[in-house]
Design an enzyme around this catalytic site. Structure first.
Site, PDB file in Angstrom:
ATOM      1  N   PRO A  23       0.788  -1.100   0.143  1.00  0.00           N
ATOM      2  CA  PRO A  23       0.019  -0.084   0.155  1.00  0.00           C
ATOM      3  C   PRO A  23       0.955   1.248   0.031  1.00  0.00           C
ATOM      4  CG  PRO A  23      -0.787  -1.349   1.742  1.00  0.00           C
ATOM      5  CD  PRO A  23       0.518  -2.052   0.982  1.00  0.00           C
ATOM      6  N   CYS A  24       0.329   2.255  -0.874  1.00  0.00           N
ATOM      7  CA  CYS A  24       1.276   3.408  -1.095  1.00  0.00           C
ATOM      8  C   CYS A  24       0.734   4.762  -0.548  1.00  0.00           C
ATOM      9  CB  CYS A  24       1.641   3.476  -2.309  1.00  0.00           C
ATOM     10  SG  CYS A  24       0.666   3.506  -3.767  1.00  0.00           S
ATOM     11  N   PRO A  25      -0.280   4.806  -0.010  1.00  0.00           N
ATOM     12  CA  PRO A  25      -1.145   6.193   0.425  1.00  0.00           C
ATOM     13  C   PRO A  25      -0.140   6.998   1.270  1.00  0.00           C
ATOM     14  CG  PRO A  25      -2.129   4.424   1.698  1.00  0.00           C
ATOM     15  CD  PRO A  25      -1.216   3.495   0.679  1.00  0.00           C
TER      16      PRO A  25
END
Length: 115
Positions: A23-25
């Site tokens: 996940p890259c948020p």
């Protein structure tokens, strides 16, 4: 390797090609680019695929994430990934790529680390 597992990486199955997109948020503009200090703490999920790669030594490993990881703010993170893979005897290449270059009808930049 369908579902997410918290099992130690020595209990995971060997694969020839390992593709991971943590996940890259916390690294994206939508996630306020807080990186490893982000509120969602998803940046810490980078360690699991690195550990799996170091221990299981797949022939190919690819990490995909937000293009901002290659911005001026996060070079230590990308260098850390690169250094860990090089230490595990991989030849490593990192680049920001755009899907439209491959003929896809969209402008979508992503960061890739291929080893």
């Amino acid at each position: 390797m369908g579902e997410w597992s918290d099992a130690p990486s020595d209990q995971e199955e060997y694969v020839d090609a390992y593709v991971r997109a943590p996940p890259c948020p916390d690294f994206s503009t939508a996630g306020e680019m807080q990186g490893l200090r982000g509120k969602r703490k998803v940046g810490r999920l980078l360690a699991k695929p690195i550990k799996f790669t170091e221990e299981q030594q797949p022939r190919l490993t690819i990490f995909e994430s937000a293009p901002n990881m290659m911005s001026i703010k996060f070079p230590p993170v990308v260098k850390g990934i690169t250094r860990a893979l090089e230490t595990a005897n991989y030849e490593v290449h990192a680049a920001k790529l755009n899907a439209k270059v491959s003929g896809l009808p969209q402008h979508r930049e992503r960061m890739f680390v291929v080893a």
